[in-house]
Design an enzyme around this catalytic site. Sequence first.
Site: not given
Ligand code: NDP
Length: 487
Positions: A152, A249, A283, A461
């Site tokens: 995002n 996060e 988020c 962060e």
């Molecule tokens: P995901 O958890 O699906 O993915 C986050 C990252 O982790 C991606 O790069 C993904 O790879 C990678 N990933 C997935 N599974 C694993 C694993 N088992 N081990 C290591 N890496 C892994 O999140 P989204 O990308 O769908 O983002 C949305 C989510 O992020 C929402 O829940 C949102 O609330 C949260 N978010 C939190 C923020 C905060 O600061 N608190 C800010 C922004 C978002 P890939 O996707 O390439 O497969």
Amino acid sequence: MAQLDDRLLWIGGQYVAAEGEAFFDTVNPATGEVICRVAKASANDVDKAVSAAKIGQAEWAAMSGAERGRVLTRTARLLRQYCDEVARLESLDGGKPIAETPEADVGSAADCLEFFGGQAASLQGEYQPVPGGFFYTRPEPLGICAGIGAWNYPIQIAAWKSAPALAAGNAMIFKPAELTPLTALRLAELFQEAGLPDGVFNVVQGFAETGQAMTGHPQIAKISLTGEVGTGKAVMRAAADTLKSVTLELGGKSPLIVFDDADLDNAVSAAMLGNFYTQGQICTNSTRVFLHESIKEQFIDKLVARVEKMKLGDPLDPDTDVGPLVSADHLQHVLGYLEKGKQEGGRVLVGGDRAEVPGFEKGNFVQPTVFDGLKDDMAIVREEIFGPVLSLLSFSGEKEVLQRANNTEFGLAGGVFTRDVQRAHRVADRIDAGIVWINHYNITPVEMPFGGFKQSGIGKENSRRAFEHYARLKTVYVAQGDVEAPY
Ligand code: NDP
């Protein structure tokens, strides 16, 4: 036919192909068209990045904090210089309106690099006399850190993770989300142009398996993840095998509480920012808006009138307020919640469906939606939707609303609107979340610590606090007299 050339991995200061020439496509969410192919890193590619990072980190850590800071500050300047180009790339890859990306994405990344550029020379230890001598402490870099990003805020997340890590003398291997792989590579090029030694910032691309190769790697000292709660737990479990430290996060379902004495126009603006910016894919969003029953009708009239005027369209058009959701899968996820909300008895005040945008028939557009008539136990009120869906709830008393606001597994953020200064701080004290805004929402200056409580994450962060997560403290005792042994 792809719009751009293939993108490779960035390892050791240059583009390199992935093992076996593996690729995946990155898609324009407004049109469904392939933007380009992106190299997909295997575990061996992650290994290569670790080897490059090891060499780069040794050189980088030997430089003074001031020298490191200058590189980060120069990178910030370059990002601002190329702001239009990078913002356009971000909007193309993630569907974010171009009205947002120059400031909220590229600008926020530059702010962060500038802030930690300025802080890099100030990491210091302490000195204290103790019986028999004195001790001092040395903050040391952790070594190689991994950053794993969500889709995002791609370039912002890359900067929020790399700037404090690099300022403290670490190297970083960054993996963007596979849906938005492009801008982190541009950041890597700008780091190099600013004078960053090769290997200090590397970009590997791929899916969960690539992330797993990072979390399991014995030579990576730390993981900072932005992602879903489930991913956070998987990362923390994997990190335990090699006792890596983690910053997480994660998701949220944050409350915004509007009291009867609030400035309603400001409160409506905040509720809209907290639900519709970046198509609601944020988020910290205030997805549960609690309205005091005495101002509910007035608030709704103002809100609905303004939401109805929001313009859906081409993310690259400066007049667009709402672009497409990031992917076709995510569109289905959000549409599923719209259906669930209706089935559970929610009343749609505005929006409520997929949106048709002429010329963008294959785009993942959803109407900005406001639900009323909800109860706290409904799925759309409890679960993170991550789309442009605002849920209205009403309350009559402060104690009651705080109990309901805190009745969630998440604890990322919250907001309160009131003109009563005592109530504002009292409510801020009692909201069980890592960030609370009084009379504003979702504003995140880099000076402010950012991070959640409960299932929303671990660590902070931004701000000087972030340094603490990227340095280890060594204690050195110095004797000033003889060693008195009883033998
Ligand atoms: P995901 O958890 O699906 O993915 C986050 C990252 O982790 C991606 O790069 C993904 O790879 C990678 N990933 C997935 N599974 C694993 C694993 N088992 N081990 C290591 N890496 C892994 O999140 P989204 O990308 O769908 O983002 C949305 C989510 O992020 C929402 O829940 C949102 O609330 C949260 N978010 C939190 C923020 C905060 O600061 N608190 C800010 C922004 C978002 P890939 O996707 O390439 O497969």
